[in-house]
Design a protein around this motif. Structure first.
Motif, PDB file in Angstrom:
ATOM      1  N   GLY A   1       0.823  -1.208   0.000  1.00  0.00           N
ATOM      2  CA  GLY A   1       0.000   0.000   0.000  1.00  0.00           C
ATOM      3  C   GLY A   1       0.852   1.252   0.000  1.00  0.00           C
ATOM      4  O   GLY A   1       1.958   1.247  -0.540  1.00  0.00           O
ATOM      5  N   VAL A   2       0.349   2.309   0.619  1.00  0.00           N
ATOM      6  CA  VAL A   2       1.049   3.595   0.670  1.00  0.00           C
ATOM      7  C   VAL A   2       1.407   3.906   2.122  1.00  0.00           C
ATOM      8  O   VAL A   2       0.558   4.347   2.900  1.00  0.00           O
ATOM      9  CB  VAL A   2       0.169   4.728   0.085  1.00  0.00           C
ATOM     10  CG1 VAL A   2       0.922   6.045   0.113  1.00  0.00           C
ATOM     11  CG2 VAL A   2      -0.278   4.384  -1.328  1.00  0.00           C
ATOM     12  N   PRO A   3       2.673   3.675   2.506  1.00  0.00           N
ATOM     13  CA  PRO A   3       3.100   4.028   3.859  1.00  0.00           C
ATOM     14  C   PRO A   3       3.203   5.546   4.016  1.00  0.00           C
ATOM     15  O   PRO A   3       3.668   6.257   3.121  1.00  0.00           O
ATOM     16  CB  PRO A   3       4.482   3.383   3.989  1.00  0.00           C
ATOM     17  CG  PRO A   3       4.531   2.354   2.912  1.00  0.00           C
ATOM     18  CD  PRO A   3       3.695   2.911   1.807  1.00  0.00           C
ATOM     19  N   VAL A   4       2.775   6.045   5.181  1.00  0.00           N
ATOM     20  CA  VAL A   4       2.791   7.471   5.506  1.00  0.00           C
ATOM     21  C   VAL A   4       3.386   7.619   6.906  1.00  0.00           C
ATOM     22  O   VAL A   4       3.017   6.882   7.815  1.00  0.00           O
ATOM     23  CB  VAL A   4       1.353   8.051   5.471  1.00  0.00           C
ATOM     24  CG1 VAL A   4       1.356   9.518   5.835  1.00  0.00           C
ATOM     25  CG2 VAL A   4       0.713   7.820   4.109  1.00  0.00           C
ATOM     26  N   ARG A   5       4.307   8.584   7.053  1.00  0.00           N
ATOM     27  CA  ARG A   5       4.914   8.813   8.370  1.00  0.00           C
ATOM     28  C   ARG A   5       5.068  10.295   8.641  1.00  0.00           C
ATOM     29  O   ARG A   5       5.020  11.130   7.742  1.00  0.00           O
ATOM     30  CB  ARG A   5       6.260   8.118   8.490  1.00  0.00           C
ATOM     31  CG  ARG A   5       7.375   8.790   7.695  1.00  0.00           C
ATOM     32  CD  ARG A   5       8.700   8.118   7.917  1.00  0.00           C
ATOM     33  NE  ARG A   5       9.768   8.782   7.161  1.00  0.00           N
ATOM     34  CZ  ARG A   5      11.017   8.383   7.146  1.00  0.00           C
ATOM     35  NH1 ARG A   5      11.374   7.308   7.832  1.00  0.00           N
ATOM     36  NH2 ARG A   5      11.922   9.038   6.450  1.00  0.00           N
ATOM     37  N   ASP A   6       5.306  10.628   9.897  1.00  0.00           N
ATOM     38  CA  ASP A   6       5.594  11.988  10.340  1.00  0.00           C
ATOM     39  C   ASP A   6       7.086  12.223  10.120  1.00  0.00           C
ATOM     40  O   ASP A   6       7.920  11.504  10.684  1.00  0.00           O
ATOM     41  CB  ASP A   6       5.231  12.118  11.817  1.00  0.00           C
ATOM     42  CG  ASP A   6       5.493  13.489  12.397  1.00  0.00           C
ATOM     43  OD1 ASP A   6       6.134  14.337  11.723  1.00  0.00           O
ATOM     44  OD2 ASP A   6       5.056  13.728  13.529  1.00  0.00           O
TER      45      ASP A   6
ATOM     46  N   PRO B   1      -4.048   1.689  -1.634  1.00  0.00           N
ATOM     47  CA  PRO B   1      -3.841   2.699  -2.676  1.00  0.00           C
ATOM     48  C   PRO B   1      -5.106   3.467  -3.065  1.00  0.00           C
ATOM     49  O   PRO B   1      -5.045   4.685  -3.247  1.00  0.00           O
ATOM     50  CB  PRO B   1      -3.312   1.888  -3.859  1.00  0.00           C
ATOM     51  CG  PRO B   1      -2.649   0.711  -3.225  1.00  0.00           C
ATOM     52  CD  PRO B   1      -3.493   0.396  -2.017  1.00  0.00           C
ATOM     53  N   ASP B   2      -6.246   2.795  -3.152  1.00  0.00           N
ATOM     54  CA  ASP B   2      -7.472   3.498  -3.547  1.00  0.00           C
ATOM     55  C   ASP B   2      -7.933   4.468  -2.461  1.00  0.00           C
ATOM     56  O   ASP B   2      -8.412   5.562  -2.759  1.00  0.00           O
ATOM     57  CB  ASP B   2      -8.579   2.530  -3.927  1.00  0.00           C
ATOM     58  CG  ASP B   2      -8.929   1.536  -2.829  1.00  0.00           C
ATOM     59  OD1 ASP B   2      -8.090   1.301  -1.940  1.00  0.00           O
ATOM     60  OD2 ASP B   2     -10.038   0.987  -2.878  1.00  0.00           O
ATOM     61  N   ALA B   3      -7.770   4.110  -1.206  1.00  0.00           N
ATOM     62  CA  ALA B   3      -8.134   5.009  -0.107  1.00  0.00           C
ATOM     63  C   ALA B   3      -7.207   6.215  -0.076  1.00  0.00           C
ATOM     64  O   ALA B   3      -7.652   7.345   0.144  1.00  0.00           O
ATOM     65  CB  ALA B   3      -8.087   4.267   1.226  1.00  0.00           C
ATOM     66  N   TRP B   4      -5.915   6.004  -0.313  1.00  0.00           N
ATOM     67  CA  TRP B   4      -4.971   7.110  -0.335  1.00  0.00           C
ATOM     68  C   TRP B   4      -5.284   8.064  -1.493  1.00  0.00           C
ATOM     69  O   TRP B   4      -5.277   9.282  -1.323  1.00  0.00           O
ATOM     70  CB  TRP B   4      -3.530   6.601  -0.422  1.00  0.00           C
ATOM     71  CG  TRP B   4      -2.538   7.713  -0.381  1.00  0.00           C
ATOM     72  CD1 TRP B   4      -1.771   8.176  -1.402  1.00  0.00           C
ATOM     73  CD2 TRP B   4      -2.230   8.543   0.736  1.00  0.00           C
ATOM     74  NE1 TRP B   4      -1.008   9.240  -0.985  1.00  0.00           N
ATOM     75  CE2 TRP B   4      -1.270   9.477   0.327  1.00  0.00           C
ATOM     76  CE3 TRP B   4      -2.685   8.574   2.054  1.00  0.00           C
ATOM     77  CZ2 TRP B   4      -0.751  10.443   1.186  1.00  0.00           C
ATOM     78  CZ3 TRP B   4      -2.163   9.539   2.916  1.00  0.00           C
ATOM     79  CH2 TRP B   4      -1.206  10.444   2.479  1.00  0.00           C
ATOM     80  N   ALA B   5      -5.584   7.511  -2.648  1.00  0.00           N
ATOM     81  CA  ALA B   5      -5.917   8.339  -3.815  1.00  0.00           C
ATOM     82  C   ALA B   5      -7.169   9.176  -3.539  1.00  0.00           C
ATOM     83  O   ALA B   5      -7.226  10.366  -3.905  1.00  0.00           O
ATOM     84  CB  ALA B   5      -6.113   7.470  -5.046  1.00  0.00           C
ATOM     85  N   SER B   6      -8.158   8.602  -2.881  1.00  0.00           N
ATOM     86  CA  SER B   6      -9.373   9.343  -2.537  1.00  0.00           C
ATOM     87  C   SER B   6      -9.067  10.471  -1.560  1.00  0.00           C
ATOM     88  O   SER B   6      -9.598  11.579  -1.688  1.00  0.00           O
ATOM     89  CB  SER B   6     -10.417   8.408  -1.928  1.00  0.00           C
ATOM     90  OG  SER B   6     -10.869   7.486  -2.883  1.00  0.00           O
ATOM     91  N   PHE B   7      -8.224  10.199  -0.582  1.00  0.00           N
ATOM     92  CA  PHE B   7      -7.831  11.219   0.382  1.00  0.00           C
ATOM     93  C   PHE B   7      -7.102  12.375  -0.300  1.00  0.00           C
ATOM     94  O   PHE B   7      -7.414  13.545  -0.071  1.00  0.00           O
ATOM     95  CB  PHE B   7      -6.952  10.601   1.475  1.00  0.00           C
ATOM     96  CG  PHE B   7      -6.330  11.619   2.384  1.00  0.00           C
ATOM     97  CD1 PHE B   7      -7.098  12.256   3.344  1.00  0.00           C
ATOM     98  CD2 PHE B   7      -4.989  11.941   2.282  1.00  0.00           C
ATOM     99  CE1 PHE B   7      -6.534  13.211   4.189  1.00  0.00           C
ATOM    100  CE2 PHE B   7      -4.420  12.885   3.115  1.00  0.00           C
ATOM    101  CZ  PHE B   7      -5.195  13.523   4.072  1.00  0.00           C
ATOM    102  N   VAL B   8      -6.131  12.060  -1.153  1.00  0.00           N
ATOM    103  CA  VAL B   8      -5.367  13.097  -1.853  1.00  0.00           C
ATOM    104  C   VAL B   8      -6.294  13.945  -2.719  1.00  0.00           C
ATOM    105  O   VAL B   8      -6.187  15.176  -2.739  1.00  0.00           O
ATOM    106  CB  VAL B   8      -4.229  12.467  -2.688  1.00  0.00           C
ATOM    107  CG1 VAL B   8      -3.595  13.492  -3.612  1.00  0.00           C
ATOM    108  CG2 VAL B   8      -3.178  11.856  -1.774  1.00  0.00           C
TER     109      VAL B   8
END
Length: 73
Positions: free
Chosen positions: A38-43, A56-63
């Motif tokens: 998927g798409v890892p996200v960090r601070d 990936p689909d959830a990240w694309a929707s968020f962006v």
């Protein structure tokens, strides 16, 4: 079920700062492209901390929602 948390994000290479983050050291988000699960996200202020992994689909929707200004108050 795919793991949605990476306990120590420092074990992965190739992080990039979000284009929505600024250079003033405030709230910065880093993402890792091309990860298998998927798409890892960090601070960015805590590179040894955890990373959340989004489908990936959830990240694309968020962006897309961010680009459309749907989170502005």
């Amino acid at each position: 079920m795919t793991e949605r948390l990476i306990p120590c994000a420092a074990v992965l290479n190739g992080w990039r700062k979000s284009s929505y983050s600024n250079s003033e050291g405030g709230s910065c988000l880093e993402i890792l492209d091309g990860h298998a699960s998927g798409v890892p996200v960090r601070d960015s202020k805590d590179p040894n901390g955890p990373a959340l992994v989004f489908p990936p689909d959830a990240w694309a929707s968020f962006v897309e929602a961010v680009k459309l200004g749907q989170f502005l108050t």
